[in-house]
Enzyme design. Structure first.
Site, PDB file in Angstrom:
ATOM      1  N   GLY A   9       0.853  -1.205   0.000  1.00  0.00           N
ATOM      2  CA  GLY A   9       0.000   0.000   0.000  1.00  0.00           C
ATOM      3  C   GLY A   9       0.877   1.239   0.000  1.00  0.00           C
ATOM      4  N   GLY A  12      -0.092   5.145  -1.126  1.00  0.00           N
ATOM      5  CA  GLY A  12      -1.121   5.919  -0.443  1.00  0.00           C
ATOM      6  C   GLY A  12      -0.568   7.085   0.353  1.00  0.00           C
ATOM      7  CD  GLN A  13      -3.001  11.213   4.380  1.00  0.00           C
ATOM      8  OE1 GLN A  13      -3.829  10.424   4.838  1.00  0.00           O
ATOM      9  NE2 GLN A  13      -2.933  12.466   4.795  1.00  0.00           N
ATOM     10  CG  ASP A  35      -0.444   0.735  -3.988  1.00  0.00           C
ATOM     11  OD1 ASP A  35      -1.548   0.471  -4.509  1.00  0.00           O
ATOM     12  OD2 ASP A  35      -0.325   1.457  -2.987  1.00  0.00           O
ATOM     13  CE1 TYR A 141      -9.874   2.307   8.111  1.00  0.00           C
ATOM     14  CE2 TYR A 141     -10.612   3.870   9.773  1.00  0.00           C
ATOM     15  CZ  TYR A 141      -9.596   3.325   8.997  1.00  0.00           C
ATOM     16  OH  TYR A 141      -8.316   3.808   9.131  1.00  0.00           O
ATOM     17  CE  LYS A 145      -7.493   0.345   9.918  1.00  0.00           C
ATOM     18  NZ  LYS A 145      -6.257  -0.148   9.317  1.00  0.00           N
TER      19      LYS A 145
HETATM   20  P1  NAD Z   1      -4.568   5.273   1.392  1.00  0.00           P
HETATM   21  O1  NAD Z   1      -5.940   4.946   0.973  1.00  0.00           O
HETATM   22  O2  NAD Z   1      -4.015   6.622   1.088  1.00  0.00           O
HETATM   23  O3  NAD Z   1      -3.542   4.206   0.790  1.00  0.00           O
HETATM   24  C1  NAD Z   1      -3.825   2.835   0.749  1.00  0.00           C
HETATM   25  C2  NAD Z   1      -3.024   2.233  -0.402  1.00  0.00           C
HETATM   26  O4  NAD Z   1      -3.320   0.827  -0.444  1.00  0.00           O
HETATM   27  C3  NAD Z   1      -3.399   2.797  -1.767  1.00  0.00           C
HETATM   28  O5  NAD Z   1      -2.242   3.233  -2.443  1.00  0.00           O
HETATM   29  C4  NAD Z   1      -4.064   1.639  -2.493  1.00  0.00           C
HETATM   30  O6  NAD Z   1      -3.818   1.606  -3.894  1.00  0.00           O
HETATM   31  C5  NAD Z   1      -3.428   0.448  -1.804  1.00  0.00           C
HETATM   32  N1  NAD Z   1      -4.255  -0.761  -1.901  1.00  0.00           N
HETATM   33  C6  NAD Z   1      -5.608  -0.850  -1.898  1.00  0.00           C
HETATM   34  N2  NAD Z   1      -5.990  -2.123  -2.035  1.00  0.00           N
HETATM   35  C7  NAD Z   1      -4.867  -2.857  -2.133  1.00  0.00           C
HETATM   36  C8  NAD Z   1      -4.619  -4.241  -2.294  1.00  0.00           C
HETATM   37  N3  NAD Z   1      -5.616  -5.123  -2.418  1.00  0.00           N
HETATM   38  N4  NAD Z   1      -3.340  -4.664  -2.338  1.00  0.00           N
HETATM   39  C9  NAD Z   1      -2.307  -3.781  -2.247  1.00  0.00           C
HETATM   40  N5  NAD Z   1      -2.488  -2.447  -2.097  1.00  0.00           N
HETATM   41  C10 NAD Z   1      -3.746  -2.001  -2.046  1.00  0.00           C
HETATM   42  O7  NAD Z   1      -4.470   4.968   2.956  1.00  0.00           O
HETATM   43  P2  NAD Z   1      -3.483   5.625   4.024  1.00  0.00           P
HETATM   44  O8  NAD Z   1      -4.107   6.874   4.517  1.00  0.00           O
HETATM   45  O9  NAD Z   1      -2.111   5.646   3.510  1.00  0.00           O
HETATM   46  O10 NAD Z   1      -3.642   4.556   5.201  1.00  0.00           O
HETATM   47  C11 NAD Z   1      -2.780   3.471   5.333  1.00  0.00           C
HETATM   48  C12 NAD Z   1      -3.196   2.666   6.559  1.00  0.00           C
HETATM   49  O11 NAD Z   1      -3.206   3.525   7.693  1.00  0.00           O
HETATM   50  C13 NAD Z   1      -4.610   2.071   6.485  1.00  0.00           C
HETATM   51  O12 NAD Z   1      -4.629   0.842   7.155  1.00  0.00           O
HETATM   52  C14 NAD Z   1      -5.448   3.059   7.250  1.00  0.00           C
HETATM   53  O13 NAD Z   1      -6.579   2.453   7.816  1.00  0.00           O
HETATM   54  C15 NAD Z   1      -4.477   3.489   8.331  1.00  0.00           C
HETATM   55  N6  NAD Z   1      -4.827   4.789   8.911  1.00  0.00           N
HETATM   56  C16 NAD Z   1      -4.728   5.935   8.162  1.00  0.00           C
HETATM   57  C17 NAD Z   1      -5.086   7.152   8.725  1.00  0.00           C
HETATM   58  C18 NAD Z   1      -4.993   8.449   7.937  1.00  0.00           C
HETATM   59  O14 NAD Z   1      -5.430   9.484   8.447  1.00  0.00           O
HETATM   60  N7  NAD Z   1      -4.429   8.432   6.737  1.00  0.00           N
HETATM   61  C19 NAD Z   1      -5.537   7.203  10.043  1.00  0.00           C
HETATM   62  C20 NAD Z   1      -5.656   6.009  10.766  1.00  0.00           C
HETATM   63  C21 NAD Z   1      -5.274   4.807  10.186  1.00  0.00           C
HETATM   64  N1  SER Z   2      -8.164   9.200   8.922  1.00  0.00           N
HETATM   65  C1  SER Z   2      -8.855   7.965   9.005  1.00  0.00           C
HETATM   66  C2  SER Z   2     -10.221   8.088   8.420  1.00  0.00           C
HETATM   67  O1  SER Z   2     -10.770   9.172   8.478  1.00  0.00           O
HETATM   68  C3  SER Z   2      -8.949   7.522  10.429  1.00  0.00           C
HETATM   69  O2  SER Z   2      -8.603   6.202  10.507  1.00  0.00           O
HETATM   70  O3  SER Z   2     -10.743   7.128   7.942  1.00  0.00           O
END
Ligand code: NAD
Ligand code: SER
Length: 313
Positions: A9, A12-13, A35, A141, A145
């Site tokens: 992944g 992603g962000q 990814d 979601y 988690k």
């Molecule tokens: P995001 O959506 O920006 O990135 C997720 C990435 O996973 C994407 O690039 C997507 O293409 C890839 N992906 C989707 N399905 C896939 C698959 N089947 N196989 C391989 N890759 C795949 O998410 P993020 O914000 O980078 O979050 C990453 C993790 O952190 C997640 O588990 C999310 O729940 C957790 N998280 C994020 C936040 C936040 O604010 N960004 C907060 C709490 C938890």
């Molecule tokens: N930033 C995330 C969301 O809003 C929290 O896990 O889904």
């Protein structure tokens, strides 16, 4: 044996910034980004296309590169997950179980998997939410988690898998776009402030949520993963605190930099999600066990976001 790291992944962000930080720590050749699809403009460093729900594909990549650690970031976030709950459950759970099983079978050194403030729910006390408290998430979601946390704890207790996790708050950064969460407004608002000095917010003015600037989140992740094993007492997921603010608070801070900035409010379905989450987080267990301390507050985050976004845009 040298550490060899797979980030799943990575586009992603969080992945965009975490891969960069891991490559700085371990060396570019030691970190494999992966990814669903290869980026259109290939970046520096190794990349593998991988769907994490494909167990055989995952195993192949682990063997090919002699992977010793996995960072699993692939998931559907809160708002996107509500649009397709069964798919969100499949991706979020199958991805984690594939990685945990592989870590057990192949004796991987470490696994990182992020949880979220979404594990809490409408009956959880909202202020300074404790590590151990009522957890009755009402979003798919949050349910994924919460279940994921139980699985991590189980694989550690039963099989000794060294899996570590943080309950991230909403993350704010300038390098990459957010991927469909309820806290995304806190990134979009900066872009719109610079482009048009105005923003229509999908959450109401007083919806305070736990948030964190990305450099703090990346540092927390590396500090947790670098901590001696004996210091990691919690194998479900650690509460992680940063900043707590509402859209109105953020707009006021932005106005200090862009005096004419205007905000309007049009809450949508994401408001119902936000209403079930904490306003602020008690992260004393993280502070005690592995020495966590956030560096950014609302003012310093806002200043840094504007400096960097202006250059980028
Ligand atoms: P995001 O959506 O920006 O990135 C997720 C990435 O996973 C994407 O690039 C997507 O293409 C890839 N992906 C989707 N399905 C896939 C698959 N089947 N196989 C391989 N890759 C795949 O998410 P993020 O914000 O980078 O979050 C990453 C993790 O952190 C997640 O588990 C999310 O729940 C957790 N998280 C994020 C936040 C936040 O604010 N960004 C907060 C709490 C938890
Ligand atoms: N930033 C995330 C969301 O809003 C929290 O896990 O889904």
């Amino acid at each position: 044996m040298k550490d060899k790291i797979l980030v799943i992944g990575s586009a992603g962000q969080i992945g965009t910034e975490l891969v960069e930080a891991l490559r700085a720590q371990f060396g570019s050749s030691q970190v494999i980004a992966s990814d669903l699809k290869a980026p259109e403009i290939p970046g520096e460093g190794l990349f593998e296309a991988l769907d994490v729900t494909d167990r055989e594909g995952l195993l192949k990549i682990v063997k090919k590169h002699g992977i010793t650690q996995i960072y699993l970031l692939a998931a559907l976030l809160s708002a996107t997950a509500e649009k397709n709950p069964l798919f969100a459950w499949k991706l979020n759970m199958e991805g984690l179980l594939n990685v945990l099983e592989l870590a057990r079978e192949k004796h991987l050194d470490k696994v990182y998997w992020p949880s979220s403030i979404a594990v809490f729910g409408p009956n959880t006390p909202k202020d300074n939410t404790a590590q151990y408290t009522i957890m009755e998430p009402s979003t798919v979601y949050g349910i994924s988690k919460q279940s994921g946390e139980r699985w991590c704890e189980y694989y550690h207790a039963k099989y000794g898998v060294d899996v570590r996790s943080l309950r991230y708050p909403g993350l704010i950064g300038w390098k990459s776009a957010p991927g469909g969460g309820t806290t995304d407004y806190a990134v979009h608002i900066f872009h719109e402030a610079l482009k048009s000095s105005s923003y229509e917010c999908f959450l109401g003015p007083d919806t305070a949520l736990p948030m964190m600037y990305m450099p703090d989140a990346i540092r927390a992740t590396l500090e947790l993963m670098n901590a001696e094993t004996g210091r990691i007492k919690i194998r479900s997921s650690y509460n992680l605190g940063g900043i707590s603010f509402s859209p109105k608070d953020l707009a006021e801070e932005i106005r200090k930099k862009i005096p004419g900035f205007k905000i309007s409010y049009k809450p949508d379905s994401r408001q119902q999600i936000a209403d079930t989450w904490p306003r602020s987080i008690d992260d004393s267990a993280s502070r005690l066990d592995w020495g966590w301390k956030p560096l950014y507050d609302l003012k310093t985050m806002t200043e840094d976001m504007f400096i960097n976004l202006k250059k980028k845009l």
